[in-house]
Design an enzyme around this catalytic site. Sequence first.
Site, PDB file in Angstrom:
ATOM      1  N   GLY A  15       0.858  -1.188   0.000  1.00 44.39           N
ATOM      2  CA  GLY A  15       0.000   0.000   0.000  1.00 44.39           C
ATOM      3  C   GLY A  15       0.895   1.238   0.000  1.00 44.39           C
ATOM      4  N   PHE A  16       0.369   2.347   0.559  1.00 44.81           N
ATOM      5  CA  PHE A  16       1.129   3.604   0.524  1.00 44.81           C
ATOM      6  C   PHE A  16       2.462   3.506   1.258  1.00 44.81           C
ATOM      7  CE2 PHE A  16      -3.148   5.047  -0.411  1.00 44.81           C
ATOM      8  CZ  PHE A  16      -2.900   5.868  -1.502  1.00 44.81           C
ATOM      9  N   GLY A  17       2.442   2.931   2.473  1.00 46.60           N
ATOM     10  CA  GLY A  17       3.670   2.864   3.284  1.00 46.60           C
ATOM     11  C   GLY A  17       4.694   1.928   2.669  1.00 46.60           C
ATOM     12  N   GLU A 172     -18.021  11.579   2.010  1.00 44.21           N
ATOM     13  CA  GLU A 172     -17.731  11.471   0.573  1.00 44.21           C
ATOM     14  C   GLU A 172     -18.654  10.445  -0.084  1.00 44.21           C
ATOM     15  OE1 GLU A 172     -13.133  13.013   0.350  1.00 44.21           O
ATOM     16  OE2 GLU A 172     -13.422  10.873   0.467  1.00 44.21           O
ATOM     17  N   ASP A 303      -0.929   2.885   8.612  1.00 50.68           N
ATOM     18  CA  ASP A 303      -2.074   2.781   9.533  1.00 50.68           C
ATOM     19  C   ASP A 303      -1.815   1.831  10.700  1.00 50.68           C
ATOM     20  OD1 ASP A 303      -3.468   4.496   7.950  1.00 50.68           O
ATOM     21  OD2 ASP A 303      -4.990   3.065   7.292  1.00 50.68           O
TER      22      ASP A 303
HETATM   23  C1  FAD Z   1     -12.421   4.942   1.796  1.00 51.79           C
HETATM   24  C2  FAD Z   1     -11.153   5.593   2.335  1.00 51.79           C
HETATM   25  C3  FAD Z   1     -10.842   6.912   1.969  1.00 51.79           C
HETATM   26  C4  FAD Z   1      -9.655   7.485   2.424  1.00 51.79           C
HETATM   27  N1  FAD Z   1      -9.367   8.764   2.018  1.00 51.79           N
HETATM   28  C5  FAD Z   1      -8.176   9.314   2.351  1.00 51.79           C
HETATM   29  C6  FAD Z   1      -7.804  10.601   1.847  1.00 51.79           C
HETATM   30  O1  FAD Z   1      -8.566  11.242   1.118  1.00 51.79           O
HETATM   31  N2  FAD Z   1      -6.588  11.094   2.199  1.00 51.79           N
HETATM   32  C7  FAD Z   1      -5.719  10.387   2.994  1.00 51.79           C
HETATM   33  O2  FAD Z   1      -4.594  10.869   3.249  1.00 51.79           O
HETATM   34  N3  FAD Z   1      -6.046   9.175   3.498  1.00 51.79           N
HETATM   35  C8  FAD Z   1      -7.243   8.626   3.191  1.00 51.79           C
HETATM   36  N4  FAD Z   1      -7.591   7.379   3.666  1.00 51.79           N
HETATM   37  C9  FAD Z   1      -6.652   6.678   4.548  1.00 51.79           C
HETATM   38  C10 FAD Z   1      -5.533   6.037   3.726  1.00 51.79           C
HETATM   39  O3  FAD Z   1      -6.060   5.296   2.646  1.00 51.79           O
HETATM   40  C11 FAD Z   1      -4.700   5.111   4.627  1.00 51.79           C
HETATM   41  O4  FAD Z   1      -4.204   5.888   5.699  1.00 51.79           O
HETATM   42  C12 FAD Z   1      -3.530   4.495   3.848  1.00 51.79           C
HETATM   43  O5  FAD Z   1      -4.008   3.658   2.821  1.00 51.79           O
HETATM   44  C13 FAD Z   1      -2.618   3.710   4.799  1.00 51.79           C
HETATM   45  O6  FAD Z   1      -1.534   3.206   4.074  1.00 51.79           O
HETATM   46  P1  FAD Z   1      -0.889   1.813   4.529  1.00 51.79           P
HETATM   47  O7  FAD Z   1       0.296   1.595   3.658  1.00 51.79           O
HETATM   48  O8  FAD Z   1      -0.709   1.775   5.989  1.00 51.79           O
HETATM   49  O9  FAD Z   1      -2.023   0.728   4.219  1.00 51.79           O
HETATM   50  P2  FAD Z   1      -2.719   0.330   2.809  1.00 51.79           P
HETATM   51  O10 FAD Z   1      -2.554   1.415   1.796  1.00 51.79           O
HETATM   52  O11 FAD Z   1      -4.098  -0.080   3.170  1.00 51.79           O
HETATM   53  O12 FAD Z   1      -1.889  -0.933   2.374  1.00 51.79           O
HETATM   54  C14 FAD Z   1      -1.844  -2.112   3.111  1.00 51.79           C
HETATM   55  C15 FAD Z   1      -1.354  -3.216   2.196  1.00 51.79           C
HETATM   56  O13 FAD Z   1      -1.123  -4.393   2.967  1.00 51.79           O
HETATM   57  C16 FAD Z   1      -1.613  -5.522   2.269  1.00 51.79           C
HETATM   58  N5  FAD Z   1      -1.914  -6.579   3.230  1.00 51.79           N
HETATM   59  C17 FAD Z   1      -2.848  -6.561   4.212  1.00 51.79           C
HETATM   60  N6  FAD Z   1      -2.823  -7.720   4.903  1.00 51.79           N
HETATM   61  C18 FAD Z   1      -1.840  -8.470   4.359  1.00 51.79           C
HETATM   62  C19 FAD Z   1      -1.341  -9.777   4.620  1.00 51.79           C
HETATM   63  N7  FAD Z   1      -1.827 -10.556   5.591  1.00 51.79           N
HETATM   64  N8  FAD Z   1      -0.342 -10.255   3.848  1.00 51.79           N
HETATM   65  C20 FAD Z   1       0.175  -9.492   2.841  1.00 51.79           C
HETATM   66  N9  FAD Z   1      -0.265  -8.260   2.548  1.00 51.79           N
HETATM   67  C21 FAD Z   1      -1.255  -7.753   3.290  1.00 51.79           C
HETATM   68  C22 FAD Z   1      -2.846  -4.977   1.551  1.00 51.79           C
HETATM   69  O14 FAD Z   1      -3.203  -5.804   0.438  1.00 51.79           O
HETATM   70  C23 FAD Z   1      -2.391  -3.590   1.132  1.00 51.79           C
HETATM   71  O15 FAD Z   1      -1.786  -3.592  -0.151  1.00 51.79           O
HETATM   72  C24 FAD Z   1      -8.788   6.779   3.269  1.00 51.79           C
HETATM   73  C25 FAD Z   1      -9.105   5.471   3.659  1.00 51.79           C
HETATM   74  C26 FAD Z   1     -10.287   4.880   3.200  1.00 51.79           C
HETATM   75  C27 FAD Z   1     -10.618   3.475   3.614  1.00 51.79           C
END
Ligand code: FAD
Length: 436
Positions: A15-17, A172, A303
């Site tokens: 994901g993003f991180g 939204e 997150d």
């Molecule tokens: C509907 C919605 C709207 C949003 N709007 C905004 C916005 O407008 N602006 C903003 O800044 N933030 C927004 N957010 C929040 C933002 O999307 C999150 O903060 C961000 O995606 C977090 O990034 P991350 O890398 O922690 O997790 P994610 O981007 O969710 O990535 C997690 C990754 O881990 C993978 N994963 C999960 N479990 C496993 C596993 N067991 N094994 C292998 N891989 C796994 C997933 O497939 C995914 O690719 C929104 C969130 C939602 C739900």
Amino acid sequence: MSDENRPKIVIVGGGFGGLTAAKELAKHEVKVTLIDKNNYHVFVPMLYQVAAAEIDSHDIIYPLRDIFSTWDHVSFKLGAVNNIDLDGKVVKSDGKEYPYDYLIVAAGSTSNFFGISGAIEHSFPLKNMEQSIVLRNHVICNYEQADQTNDPEVRKKLLTFVIVGGGATGVEFAGALSELLRGPVRTDFPSIDYEKEVKIVLVDALKSSVPFMPDRLQNYTNEKLQEMGVELHFNKMVTEITPDKVSFKDGSSIDTKTVVWTAGVQGNIAASDWNLPVGRGGRIAVNEFLQLPDRPEVYIVGDLAAVTDFKTEKPIPMVATAAIQEGTHAARNIVKDANKYRKKPFVYNDKGQMVVIGRNRGIALIKGRQFNGFIASMLWMVVHIYFLIGFKNKLLVIISWAWDYISFQRLGRTIFPALKKEPEDGYNASCDCGKN
Ligand SMILES: Cc1cc2nc3c(=O)[nH]c(=O)nc-3n(C[C@H](O)[C@H](O)[C@H](O)COP(=O)(O)OP(=O)(O)OC[C@H]3O[C@@H](n4cnc5c(N)ncnc54)[C@H](O)[C@@H]3O)c2cc1C
């Protein structure tokens, strides 16, 4: 340096991180393996637009292997991580083992249902691609079923849509759903009287929507939602959700077949099986360098991480901009550590908050300055296009938005594909057209 001698870094989550960490690490002499349960990256902030048929699901996903094909020493493995052996420094995923010198866990978040009776089973969360397609199918299915019955009670339940949670996602989606149902779907279903029969309700336990925004922007949002025909029910706590009803603490209830759950978020529940010290809100506390305090080779970002800003000592919100900054920072600290340089504490650069309510209606708070209306909705669009991955995706989204804007149409209002259960959240929200 030969591949053998490079530090091995495993990243869980694309994901993003995770993706930004991999991008940063690709510039250095390290060997990176990124594991994700999907072979694509999802632009999560626009999932609600897929659910409201504004854009196609493929416009906001991008194949991870395609991204990595141009990056040196970064490889992708498809698999769901099931365990991490912290002592042996091995990640376990679908029967495979991935040894590491450094580990970055960026597995994101899942919905938090706060133990409310029936919420997992009967509500529709909006946290991943599968869930947004299931929700879109369900909304259109409800219309198809309503079209085939004259029973007013059944029609009422099918055509009442309750959204729980007045945060950014709830607002939204409420706005986008109103534009979908008042616009093209109204024309598609002449047998349904939109004004008399269709109801969109936004519910929150607090006294307003978007509580993280200043009062003026909260009032603007509430006003615009009401103008768009969304009923607002504040200070209401959900106590139970059944297939036909949502009940509240004050004794009232709403008959409905659709409760969209955007009220709570917690660290990815899968991480509780990975021997990691999961704390409050399902999140994992890290030190100022983003490491597990007693496992300095393990970094948590996005997150899933409970991060406190080193300078302000404030908790950092669960947003994409924070995940991006943390991913880059963790990668840089790993490279520093591997080269015996001093690591830097993480400082969050708050770029502001934006919410789009609908056509020409948005709110934004950037460095203390408040914006609303057309300017805020344009800012939202520009920022989201900028962060979307892939030229093709950017172009397709711009075309979809332009087409929606000019024609008031939504091309994605098809019931396809018929997705079933999402195991993590344990809910069953399959499209059951024709059962009523
Ligand atoms: C509907 C919605 C709207 C949003 N709007 C905004 C916005 O407008 N602006 C903003 O800044 N933030 C927004 N957010 C929040 C933002 O999307 C999150 O903060 C961000 O995606 C977090 O990034 P991350 O890398 O922690 O997790 P994610 O981007 O969710 O990535 C997690 C990754 O881990 C993978 N994963 C999960 N479990 C496993 C596993 N067991 N094994 C292998 N891989 C796994 C997933 O497939 C995914 O690719 C929104 C969130 C939602 C739900």
